[in-house]
Structures are given as structure tokens and as C-alpha cells.
Design a protein around this motif. Structure first.
Motif, mmCIF file in Angstrom:
data_model
loop_
_atom_site.group_PDB
_atom_site.id
_atom_site.type_symbol
_atom_site.label_atom_id
_atom_site.label_comp_id
_atom_site.label_asym_id
_atom_site.label_seq_id
_atom_site.Cartn_x
_atom_site.Cartn_y
_atom_site.Cartn_z
ATOM 1 N N MET A 1 0.827 -1.198 0.000
ATOM 2 C CA MET A 1 0.000 0.000 0.000
ATOM 3 C C MET A 1 0.864 1.252 0.000
ATOM 4 O O MET A 1 1.992 1.240 0.472
ATOM 5 N N ARG A 2 0.257 2.349 -0.517
ATOM 6 C CA ARG A 2 1.065 3.558 -0.653
ATOM 7 C C ARG A 2 0.251 4.842 -0.590
ATOM 8 O O ARG A 2 0.734 5.876 -0.119
ATOM 9 N N ARG B 1 5.611 -0.905 -6.044
ATOM 10 C CA ARG B 1 4.819 -0.446 -4.892
ATOM 11 C C ARG B 1 5.707 0.242 -3.853
ATOM 12 O O ARG B 1 5.313 0.401 -2.706
ATOM 13 N N TYR B 2 6.868 0.651 -4.263
ATOM 14 C CA TYR B 2 7.873 1.220 -3.370
ATOM 15 C C TYR B 2 7.383 2.488 -2.684
ATOM 16 O O TYR B 2 6.830 3.389 -3.322
ATOM 17 N N VAL B 3 7.596 2.555 -1.376
ATOM 18 C CA VAL B 3 7.341 3.766 -0.595
ATOM 19 C C VAL B 3 8.675 4.457 -0.395
ATOM 20 O O VAL B 3 9.570 3.920 0.262
ATOM 21 N N SER B 4 8.837 5.643 -0.970
ATOM 22 C CA SER B 4 10.113 6.341 -0.907
ATOM 23 C C SER B 4 10.397 6.804 0.506
ATOM 24 O O SER B 4 9.493 6.977 1.324
ATOM 25 N N GLY C 1 2.813 12.643 5.078
ATOM 26 C CA GLY C 1 1.509 12.214 4.605
ATOM 27 C C GLY C 1 1.532 11.051 3.640
ATOM 28 O O GLY C 1 0.486 10.628 3.151
ATOM 29 N N ILE C 2 2.723 10.509 3.320
ATOM 30 C CA ILE C 2 2.783 9.359 2.431
ATOM 31 C C ILE C 2 2.142 8.152 3.102
ATOM 32 O O ILE C 2 1.410 7.382 2.500
ATOM 33 N N ILE C 3 2.435 7.990 4.386
ATOM 34 C CA ILE C 3 1.769 6.984 5.191
ATOM 35 C C ILE C 3 1.011 7.728 6.279
ATOM 36 O O ILE C 3 1.611 8.501 7.022
ATOM 37 N N PRO C 4 -0.278 7.513 6.398
ATOM 38 C CA PRO C 4 -1.049 8.258 7.403
ATOM 39 C C PRO C 4 -0.519 8.006 8.805
ATOM 40 O O PRO C 4 -0.179 6.889 9.169
ATOM 41 N N ASP C 5 -0.444 9.047 9.581
ATOM 42 C CA ASP C 5 -0.074 8.914 10.989
ATOM 43 C C ASP C 5 -1.356 8.793 11.797
ATOM 44 O O ASP C 5 -2.164 9.716 11.826
#
Length: 231
Positions: A8-9, A35-38, A45-49
């Protein structure tokens, strides 16, 4: 049954999937993956906190005790440098690390000692095994007493997300004491077969490419349908 949704991203998509009540959400930190998350600040905000219902420093729960309020964050790595893994554990407050390459039991032990308890108390480690034959399954012996959970995935051209099954009858060759997740091309059509699995160490499923609109974006309606079909 543990339900892990991997690869997921997109922030809003993550929020929608977590609202389904899944147990784990996987973020891929392998640069070769589509599907790489940089590597950016987790506050970008790339991954919700989101709150986990526990304070920083509390231990992650045992593998069979997933909290239904919020899914746990799993970082997926493939033969990465230890310092890169540790940085992402810290920046993204990971609960689990999934090692999807040729990582050894020694590497797992060293990683655990590095982060627990000073950086991430109670971190859990999942070791993925790529399965094509019974001998691949029997590699579990290398990780007994080291990994907290195994993930049996299809041996394909990519480390994960190949979208193909392996022969699930090979699970009969597993006689270890580490709970395992089943992965590899699982789709809505597999719900009945998954419900029929009676292996005592079967803990749940890892879902990815068969539930995607495009790489990194999951079909929430399809996931909801699948979850409803599980016992």
C-alpha cells in the motif's frame, strides 16, 4: 484469521482499507518494487499517521493478538542494509519487519538486538520464504527460534506481488512452531479454499496484487467482499 494487506502507498486508500478492520498493512521499502514507498518523513503524509491506542514504547502484541482498532504497520525489505531497515523502523514506527530476501537467522537476531528495546520495543519479525518445492518449505528450520512469523509466498520472478499461487498441498511439509501467513496470488475466489485450511500453525493471509486497481492502490470493495467470505 489475520488479514494483512500489503503493497500500500496512497494515504486515503490506506485509511479506507484500515477501516475494513484488517490486522496488518504492509509498506514496501524495496526500491525495485512498483509499490515502493520512498524514504521521506512519516509526517509528510505518504503513510497516514494514526493513533494505535497505545503509547510509543509499548510492545507490539503477540502474533495472535492483533488489535482490531487500527492495523499494525509492516515494513517489507529485501536484502536491505541493516541501517536502512533501522531508519525506517524509527521513521515509520513499524510494528513488524518482513524480510523477503535471503536474510539469515543471524541477521534477524542482530536486527532485533539493535532495535529492541532502545529503538522499537517489542518489534516482531516476519521471514518470507519463496515456495516452489517441499525443500523450500523445509527452510523453516533455519528460522525456528528466530522469526516471530513466517510468510509462505510463491517463488516467482519478483520478491513478492507475482500474483500466482504455489501448490498449497506443500504446506503439509511444514512441521514448525512458527505461525505462518499464506501469500501468493490470493483472490476473492480463494476464500473457500482458505477456509478449508486446517494446518495448526496457519495464522492468516497476505493480500496484494489480486486486489489492486493498479500497483499500490487497492480495490476496497473487493477486499470487503473477500473478508466477508472468510470464516
Amino acid at each position: 484469521m489475520i488479514i494483512k494487506v500489503c503493497g500500500m502507498r496512497e494515504p486515503e486508500n490506506v485509511r479506507d482499507v484500515e477501516n475494513l478492520g484488517v490486522d496488518m498493512i504492509g509498506f514496501v521499502f524495496c526500491a525495485d518494487s512498483e509499490r515502493y514507498v520512498s524514504m521521506v518523513s512519516s509526517n509528510a503524509g505518504i503513510i497516514p499517521d494514526y493513533a494505535y491506542g497505545r503509547q510509543n514504547g509499548d510492545e507490539a502484541p503477540a502474533c495472535g493478538a492483533m488489535q482490531k482498532s487500527k492495523p499494525h504497520r509492516v515494513g517489507v525489505f529485501v536484502d536491505d542494509m541493516p541501517q536502512n531497515i533501522v531508519t525506517r523502523i524509527y521513521n515509520y514506527n513499524l510494528d513488524y519487519v518482513q524480510l523477503h530476501g535471503s536474510e539469515t537467522a543471524v541477521m534477524i537476531d542482530n536486527l532485533r538486538r539493535t532495535v529492541d528495546p532502545d529503538i522499537r520495543p517489542g518489534l516482531k519479525i516476519i521471514k518470507a520464504l519463496s515456495i516452489r518445492s517441499e525443500q523450500d518449505v523445509k527452510r523453516w528450520r533455519e528460522y525456528e527460534g528466530h522469526a516471530d512469523m513466517l510468510l509462505f509466498d510463491t517463488n516467482g520472478c519478483k520478491a513478492g506481488g507475482n500474483g500466482e499461487h504455489f501448490d498449497w498441498t506443500l504446506l503439509d511439509a511444514y512441521h514448525g512452531n512458527i505461525p505462518f501467513l499464506l501469500s501468493g496470488g490470493i483472490s476473492v475466489d480463494d476464500a473457500d479454499s482458505i477456509n478449508a485450511i486446517r494446518h495448526p500453525m496457519f495464522a492468516g493471509v497476505d493480500l496484494n496484487s489480486r486486489f489492486e486497481v493498479r500497483p499500490g492502490l487497492k480495490d476496497v470493495a473487493l477486499l470487503r467482499e473477500f473478508i466477508r467470505k472468510l470464516e
